[in-house]
Write a protein that holds these residues in place. Sequence first.
Motif, mmCIF file in Angstrom:
data_model
loop_
_atom_site.group_PDB
_atom_site.id
_atom_site.type_symbol
_atom_site.label_atom_id
_atom_site.label_comp_id
_atom_site.label_asym_id
_atom_site.label_seq_id
_atom_site.Cartn_x
_atom_site.Cartn_y
_atom_site.Cartn_z
ATOM 1 N N ILE A 45 -30.944 -24.455 24.983
ATOM 2 C CA ILE A 45 -30.085 -25.056 26.015
ATOM 3 C C ILE A 45 -28.621 -24.701 25.769
ATOM 4 C CG2 ILE A 45 -29.742 -27.328 24.945
ATOM 5 C CD1 ILE A 45 -30.416 -26.829 28.641
ATOM 6 N N ASP A 46 -28.235 -24.556 24.501
ATOM 7 C CA ASP A 46 -26.865 -24.136 24.191
ATOM 8 C C ASP A 46 -26.590 -22.749 24.761
ATOM 9 O OD1 ASP A 46 -26.295 -26.482 22.716
ATOM 10 O OD2 ASP A 46 -27.165 -25.599 20.905
ATOM 11 N N ASP A 47 -27.575 -21.839 24.627
ATOM 12 C CA ASP A 47 -27.422 -20.487 25.180
ATOM 13 C C ASP A 47 -27.299 -20.538 26.698
ATOM 14 O OD1 ASP A 47 -27.599 -19.346 22.648
ATOM 15 O OD2 ASP A 47 -29.776 -19.061 22.794
ATOM 16 N N LEU A 48 -28.109 -21.369 27.325
ATOM 17 C CA LEU A 48 -28.063 -21.506 28.779
ATOM 18 C C LEU A 48 -26.708 -22.033 29.225
ATOM 19 C CD1 LEU A 48 -29.349 -21.464 31.585
ATOM 20 C CD2 LEU A 48 -30.254 -23.751 31.096
ATOM 21 N N ILE A 49 -26.209 -23.047 28.557
ATOM 22 C CA ILE A 49 -24.904 -23.631 28.905
ATOM 23 C C ILE A 49 -23.805 -22.587 28.781
ATOM 24 C CG2 ILE A 49 -23.146 -25.289 28.127
ATOM 25 C CD1 ILE A 49 -25.523 -27.212 27.524
ATOM 26 N N GLU A 50 -23.805 -21.825 27.693
ATOM 27 C CA GLU A 50 -22.790 -20.788 27.511
ATOM 28 C C GLU A 50 -22.893 -19.714 28.589
ATOM 29 O OE1 GLU A 50 -20.121 -20.888 25.540
ATOM 30 O OE2 GLU A 50 -20.889 -22.891 25.116
ATOM 31 N N SER A 51 -24.107 -19.344 28.957
ATOM 32 C CA SER A 51 -24.300 -18.352 30.013
ATOM 33 C C SER A 51 -23.782 -18.874 31.353
ATOM 34 C CB SER A 51 -25.781 -17.993 30.133
ATOM 35 O OG SER A 51 -25.976 -17.069 31.179
ATOM 36 N N LEU A 52 -24.091 -20.122 31.661
ATOM 37 C CA LEU A 52 -23.604 -20.707 32.914
ATOM 38 C C LEU A 52 -22.081 -20.741 32.955
ATOM 39 C CD1 LEU A 52 -26.178 -23.617 33.263
ATOM 40 C CD2 LEU A 52 -26.016 -21.564 34.712
ATOM 41 N N GLY A 56 -19.215 -18.762 35.544
ATOM 42 C CA GLY A 56 -18.288 -19.519 36.370
ATOM 43 C C GLY A 56 -18.760 -20.888 36.824
ATOM 44 N N VAL A 57 -19.866 -21.364 36.306
ATOM 45 C CA VAL A 57 -20.332 -22.700 36.663
ATOM 46 C C VAL A 57 -19.443 -23.713 35.945
ATOM 47 C CG1 VAL A 57 -22.272 -24.314 36.609
ATOM 48 C CG2 VAL A 57 -22.687 -21.866 36.975
ATOM 49 N N SER A 58 -18.945 -24.673 36.691
ATOM 50 C CA SER A 58 -18.015 -25.635 36.105
ATOM 51 C C SER A 58 -18.705 -26.512 35.073
ATOM 52 C CB SER A 58 -17.394 -26.521 37.190
ATOM 53 O OG SER A 58 -18.322 -27.490 37.632
ATOM 54 N N GLU A 59 -17.914 -26.965 34.107
ATOM 55 C CA GLU A 59 -18.457 -27.843 33.069
ATOM 56 C C GLU A 59 -18.970 -29.144 33.664
ATOM 57 O OE1 GLU A 59 -16.456 -28.269 29.357
ATOM 58 O OE2 GLU A 59 -15.668 -26.223 29.450
ATOM 59 N N THR A 60 -18.352 -29.609 34.738
ATOM 60 C CA THR A 60 -18.788 -30.840 35.394
ATOM 61 C C THR A 60 -20.201 -30.686 35.929
ATOM 62 O OG1 THR A 60 -16.517 -31.379 35.999
ATOM 63 C CG2 THR A 60 -18.253 -32.502 37.223
ATOM 64 N N ILE A 62 -22.443 -28.488 34.974
ATOM 65 C CA ILE A 62 -23.343 -28.328 33.835
ATOM 66 C C ILE A 62 -23.652 -29.685 33.214
ATOM 67 C CG2 ILE A 62 -23.560 -27.378 31.503
ATOM 68 C CD1 ILE A 62 -21.844 -24.991 32.505
ATOM 69 N N TYR A 63 -22.610 -30.504 33.011
ATOM 70 C CA TYR A 63 -22.785 -31.827 32.412
ATOM 71 C C TYR A 63 -23.717 -32.678 33.269
ATOM 72 C CZ TYR A 63 -21.578 -36.502 30.747
ATOM 73 O OH TYR A 63 -21.641 -37.781 30.250
ATOM 74 N N GLU A 64 -23.528 -32.647 34.594
ATOM 75 C CA GLU A 64 -24.382 -33.428 35.483
ATOM 76 C C GLU A 64 -25.836 -32.949 35.424
ATOM 77 O OE1 GLU A 64 -22.468 -33.138 39.268
ATOM 78 O OE2 GLU A 64 -20.834 -34.482 38.681
ATOM 79 N N ALA A 65 -26.028 -31.634 35.364
ATOM 80 C CA ALA A 65 -27.389 -31.074 35.312
ATOM 81 C C ALA A 65 -28.071 -31.462 34.002
ATOM 82 C CB ALA A 65 -27.335 -29.555 35.477
ATOM 83 N N VAL A 66 -27.360 -31.383 32.908
ATOM 84 C CA VAL A 66 -27.925 -31.756 31.608
ATOM 85 C C VAL A 66 -28.293 -33.240 31.614
ATOM 86 C CG1 VAL A 66 -27.428 -32.017 29.146
ATOM 87 C CG2 VAL A 66 -26.833 -29.896 30.317
ATOM 88 N N ASN A 67 -27.428 -34.072 32.178
ATOM 89 C CA ASN A 67 -27.734 -35.509 32.270
ATOM 90 C C ASN A 67 -28.956 -35.745 33.158
ATOM 91 O OD1 ASN A 67 -25.804 -36.530 30.563
ATOM 92 N ND2 ASN A 67 -24.272 -36.767 32.168
ATOM 93 N N ASP A 68 -29.076 -35.007 34.262
ATOM 94 C CA ASP A 68 -30.253 -35.129 35.115
ATOM 95 C C ASP A 68 -31.518 -34.783 34.341
ATOM 96 O OD1 ASP A 68 -28.640 -35.829 37.239
ATOM 97 O OD2 ASP A 68 -28.780 -33.881 38.250
ATOM 98 N N MET A 69 -31.467 -33.714 33.552
ATOM 99 C CA MET A 69 -32.623 -33.302 32.756
ATOM 100 C C MET A 69 -32.995 -34.373 31.728
ATOM 101 S SD MET A 69 -31.832 -29.269 32.048
ATOM 102 C CE MET A 69 -32.844 -29.303 30.602
ATOM 103 N N ALA A 70 -31.995 -34.995 31.143
ATOM 104 C CA ALA A 70 -32.242 -36.024 30.124
ATOM 105 C C ALA A 70 -32.936 -37.243 30.748
ATOM 106 C CB ALA A 70 -30.944 -36.414 29.446
ATOM 107 N N GLN A 71 -32.566 -37.559 31.979
ATOM 108 C CA GLN A 71 -33.153 -38.726 32.641
ATOM 109 C C GLN A 71 -34.588 -38.458 33.074
ATOM 110 O OE1 GLN A 71 -30.455 -39.758 35.789
ATOM 111 N NE2 GLN A 71 -28.836 -40.364 34.368
ATOM 112 N N VAL A 72 -34.882 -37.203 33.424
ATOM 113 C CA VAL A 72 -36.233 -36.831 33.838
ATOM 114 C C VAL A 72 -37.152 -36.775 32.641
ATOM 115 C CG1 VAL A 72 -37.650 -35.011 34.850
ATOM 116 C CG2 VAL A 72 -35.462 -35.590 35.884
ATOM 117 N N GLY A 73 -36.625 -36.179 31.515
ATOM 118 C CA GLY A 73 -37.446 -35.974 30.322
ATOM 119 C C GLY A 73 -37.648 -37.235 29.593
#
Length: 73
Positions: A45-52, A56-60, A62-73
């Motif tokens: 996931i660290d590699d994916l975040i760095e690639s995003l 040019g994907v904003s950190e905001t 990315i942060y929201e997507a990671v939080n969404d994944m955490a809530q689903v998992g």
Amino acid sequence: MPDDVIDDLQRIAPKLGIPDYRALICHYVGKGLREDVERFEHTPIDDLIESLKRHGVSETVIYEAVNDMAQVG
């Protein structure tokens, strides 16, 4: 540590600009340790975040997507 390894360290250290072979031992241990820390603590996931971020994907977003994944998992 075997004598031949100490001899090699003493011979190589000055060629690397390191006056004391014990400092070279510390250098090698530190280098190996950093590689292992990176290997065991770095996740895909660290590699994916760095690639995003590089794409040019904003950190905001990315942060929201990671939080969404955490809530689903």
